[in-house]
Design an enzyme around this catalytic site. Structure first.
Site, mmCIF file in Angstrom:
data_model
loop_
_atom_site.group_PDB
_atom_site.id
_atom_site.type_symbol
_atom_site.label_atom_id
_atom_site.label_comp_id
_atom_site.label_asym_id
_atom_site.label_seq_id
_atom_site.Cartn_x
_atom_site.Cartn_y
_atom_site.Cartn_z
ATOM 1 N N HIS A 90 0.833 -1.201 0.000
ATOM 2 C CA HIS A 90 0.000 0.000 0.000
ATOM 3 C C HIS A 90 0.868 1.252 0.000
ATOM 4 C CE1 HIS A 90 -3.455 -2.470 2.057
ATOM 5 N NE2 HIS A 90 -3.302 -2.762 0.769
ATOM 6 N N SER A 91 1.880 1.264 -0.818
ATOM 7 C CA SER A 91 2.848 2.362 -0.842
ATOM 8 C C SER A 91 2.197 3.671 -1.282
ATOM 9 C CB SER A 91 3.994 2.021 -1.793
ATOM 10 O OG SER A 91 4.629 0.822 -1.409
#
Length: 611
Positions: free
Chosen positions: A530-531
Site C-alpha cells: 500500500h505504498s
C-alpha cells in the site's frame, strides 16, 4: 505509433490513470489521450480477471509486478524489504487481492487539502461504485463502474471467525464496516468482484478498455517513461523507451511524444518520484549524484514514503474445511470443477480471494495495557480521541500462500493476517546510479523505525492465535510459520486434534516468548503493498510536491495523480483511495479544460477490444 502529439499524456497506466483517462475520454471523446504503460495489457487475461489467481502475481518470476528492493535495516534484523508494485495496465487494480475497504472519512479531512475534504469526496466515492452487498446504504453508490460484492461463494470458516470474535473477543457485529466511520466490529469482507460475472472489478476494464470504440484514447504498452520534457518550465511532452522487462529484446533508443495541454505523472509511489527526479525536479543532492541538471528545487520528491505492514501466519485446518488451497496449488480436478460453474453463472471459488471476514481493530483498556509502554504515547496522541480510526486490521484467510508455501505438504490451511494502518515510521525512495552508471533505487522503507509500530503486530499475533485456537476448523499452528518459542514454553507451536474450549484460558507468554515474537516480526514482517506519499499534496514549505489541484510546484502543465500524492496514511486497502483520487483528478482536469462532467457510463459488454 505514428501520432506525434496528444492533448494529455499519462506516464503510467495504473488504477488512477485509468480512471482519469477514462472519465475524460467519456466526457470529451475528441480529447486525444495517451497512456504510456511499462507493463503489458490485461484485457480478458485469465490471470487478471479470474479472482482466485491473484497470488500468481507475487511469484518471483512475475512480470506483472515490479519488486522494489529496499536497503537493509537493523529494524528488520538486517533484512532488505521487498515491496511489489504493479507493472501492467490497470496497475494494482489488476493484481491486488480485491479487498473492499474504505478509509474513515476523517482521513481525508486530515489531509488538509482544499477541495479534498470528505464532504467533497463522498459523492465521488458513491459515483465510482455499484455496491451489490446491501441496498439503500447512504454512503454507498449503486450505479458506478466498479462492482462490489460478496464474491462467488462463502468459505467454511468465516462464521467461525466472526462467532469467536463476537463472543471470546467481545466485539460487536456489523454487516457494513465500510460506511466511513464504523470500526472495532467484526464484519463480512466484501470484494471488488462483479457479483454477476464473477470477474475482478478493475479500473482497466471498467474505465478504459470499455472505450475501445474511441480511437482518441490510446494505450501504448511496454513503454517506460524516462522523463518529462520542458520548454521554459512548461511540460510539453515526455521521453520514453521500450520497457526492459516487457520488451527485453527491443531497441532501447529513446522516443519523444508531445502533449499540447497536459502531462500527468501517474507511475505510483515508486515510479512518479523517479520520473520527476529524472526530469530535474527534486532535491539537489539526489540529482547531483545522478548527474542530472536541476530544473526545480523540490526536496519533498521521494520523501514521506508510507505503507502498511504485517505478517501472514499459517495454521493447520480440518480436512473437511473448504479452503482455497487446492485451487492455489493448481489441483486440476478442483480447478476444472469450479471453472465450469464460474463460466455458467460467475459463482464458485474462482470468484473468491480467500478472505471473507475482518475486524478493523482498536484495543480495549486491557488490550492497551497488554501492548506495553511503547505504544501508549501513540495511542494518546493519535487514536484515543479518534474512535473511527482502527489501529490494525485482523483478517481471516481460508487457505495459505506465503513465505513457507513451497515447503508445506498439500492439505488445508488457515492463515491469520494482522496489519497496521497508521504506523508512525516513514521512509523515502530516490533514484541512484550504480558503479556501472545504471539506474537503481535508493529505498529506505522505514519499517519499524518507530518503536510504537511493532507493538500492534506483537499483540495482534497473540490475540489472533487465541481466536484461531477457538475456531472449530483449527488444527494447530504450522510451526515453521510461527515464532520459535523455547522448549518447554506454553506457547510452543504444533499440530493438534481440535480447538480449545471457547472459555479456555489464554496462553501465557514469558518475557523470552515475547522476545521471540518480536524477533519473528522483524524477521518476517512484510509490506501489504500500500505504498503512498512520495509526491505529497502538501505546502511546498512542508516538503510538498504538488498543490491541491495536483500541480507540481515550480512548473506548469504538469500534474501528479496516483497514490503518491497522499500526504498522510489512510486506514484502508488503498485501491479505494486510488479510485477516489482518479475521480477527483478527472473533475479537476475537466474543470480546467472547460469540459462538462456529464454522466456517461460506456457499456463494457458492447465494447470491442482495441490493443
Amino acid at each position: 505509433m505514428s501520432q506525434s502529439e496528444f492533448d494529455i499524456i499519462f506516464t503510467g497506466g495504473g488504477t488512477t490513470a485509468c480512471v482519469v483517462a477514462g472519465r475524460l475520454a467519456a466526457w470529451d471523446p475528441s480529447l486525444r489521450i495517451l497512456i504510456l504503460e511499462g507493463g503489458e495489457h490485461t484485457l480478458n487475461q485469465a490471470a487478471h480477471v479470474q479472482p482466485f489467481r491473484y497470488p500468481g502475481h507475487q511469484a518471483p518470476a512475475s512480470t506483472t509486478v515490479t519488486f522494489n528492493v529496499g536497503n537493509p535495516t537493523p529494524r528488520l534484523n538486517g533484512r532488505a524489504p521487498i515491496v511489489p508494485c504493479a507493472h501492467c495496465v490497470g496497475g494494482g487494480s489488476s493484481v491486488n487481492f480485491m479487498a473492499y475497504t474504505r478509509a474513515p472519512a476523517s482521513d481525508y479531512d486530515d489531509w488538509g487539502a482544499d477541495g479534498w475534504e470528505s464532504k467533497n469526496l463522498i459523492p465521488l466515492m458513491k459515483k465510482l461504485e455499484t455496491y451489490e452487498v446491501q441496498p439503500n446504504r447512504p454512503t454507498h453508490g449503486y450505479s458506478g463502474p466498479i462492482k462490489v460484492s460478496s464474491g462467488g461463494c462463502k468459505l467454511s470458516s468465516t462464521e467461525e471467525f466472526i462467532r469467536v470474535g463476537t463472543t471470546y473477543h467481545k466485539r460487536q457485529y456489523a454487516e457494513d464496516t465500510n460506511d466511513l466511520e464504523t470500526c472495532n466490529t467484526y464484519s463480512p469482507w466484501a470484494k471488488y468482484i462483479d457479483g454477476t460475472t464473477g470477474r475482478r472489478s478493475d479500473a482497466a476494464h471498467h474505465y478504459v478498455y470499455n472505450q475501445a470504440h474511441n480511437p482518441n484514447l490510446q494505450i501504448w504498452v511496454g513503454k517506460r517513461v524516462k522523463r518529462v520534457i520542458f520548454e521554459d518550465k512548461r511540460a510539453v511532452g515526455v521521453e520514453f523507451t521500450n520497457d526492459p522487462v516487457s520488451c527485453p529484446d527491443a531497441d532501447k533508443s529513446s522516443s519523444t511524444i508531445r502533449a499540447s495541454k497536459l502531462v500527468v505523472v501517474s507511475a505510483g509511489a515508486f515510479g512518479s518520484p523517479a520520473i520527476l527526479e529524472r526530469s530535474g525536479i527534486g532535491a539537489e543532492e539526489v540529482l547531483k549524484r545522478c548527474g542530472i541538471e536541476q530544473l526545480v528545487d523540490l526536496p519533498g520528491v521521494g520523501e514521506n514514503y508510507r505503507d502498511h505492514s504485517g505478517v501472514l501466519v499459517p495454521y493447520f485446518a480440518a480436512d473437511g474445511a473448504i479452503t482455497m488451497d487446492p485451487l492455489w496449488r493448481g489441483k486440476e480436478s478442483v480447478v476444472q470443477e469450479n471453472m465450469a460453474q464460474w463460466e455458467i453463472n460467475g459463482k464458485s471459488l474462482i470468484a473468491q480471494n480467500g478472505s471473507d471476514a475482518k475486524i478493523k481493530w482498536r484495543p480495549d483498556e486491557d488490550e492497551l495495557k497488554a501492548m506495553g509502554s511503547a505504544f501508549q504515547p501513540r495511542w494518546k496522541e493519535f487514536f484515543q480521541d479518534r474512535p473511527d480510526k482502527a489501529v490494525a486490521i485482523f483478517c481471516l484467510f481460508e487457505g495459505y500462500v506465503g513465505l513457507f508455501s513451497s515447503i508445506l505438504p498439500p492439505r488445508n490451511y488457515l492463515a491469520a493476517l494482522c496489519y497496521t494502518l497508521y504506523p508512525v515510521s516513514a521512509g523515502n525512495v530516490h533514484i541512484k546510479l550504480d558503479e556501472n552508471d545504471q539506474e537503481g533505487i535508493d529505498f529506505n522503507a522505514g519499517y519499524l523505525d518507530d518503536p510504537s509500530d511493532i507493538a500492534p503486530l506483537n499483540f495482534g499475533y497473540k490475540k489472533m492465535r487465541e481466536i484461531y485456537r477457538r475456531m472449530p476448523s483449527y488444527r494447530g499452528e504450522v510451526p515453521v510459520g510461527h515464532p520459535c518459542f523455547p522448549e518447554g514454553s506454553a506457547a510452543v507451536c504444533g499440530e493438534t486434534t481440535g480447538p480449545v474450549d471457547l472459555n479456555a484460558p489464554d496462553l501465557i507468554y514469558t518475557a523470552e516468548d515475547d522476545e521471540m515474537i518480536d524477533r519473528y516480526h522483524r524477521d518476517h514482517m512484510h509490506t501489504i503493498a500500500h505504498s503512498l506519499g512520495t509526491c505529497a499534496m502538501k505546502p511546498r514549505t512542508d516538503q510538498g510536491v504538488i498543490d491541491a489541484r495536483l500541480n507540481v510546484y515550480g512548473v506548469t502543465n504538469l500534474k501528479v495523480a496516483d497514490m503518491s500524492i497522499a500526504p498522510k496514511n489512510v486506514g484502508t486497502n488503498t485501491y479505494s483511495t486510488a479510485l477516489l483520487i482518479g475521480e477527483k483528478a478527472a473533475m479537476i482536469i475537466a474543470g480546467e479544460l472547460g469540459i462538462e462532467c456529464r454522466p456517461c457510463e460506456p457499456s463494457w459488454e458492447n465494447a470491442q477490444s482495441r490493443l
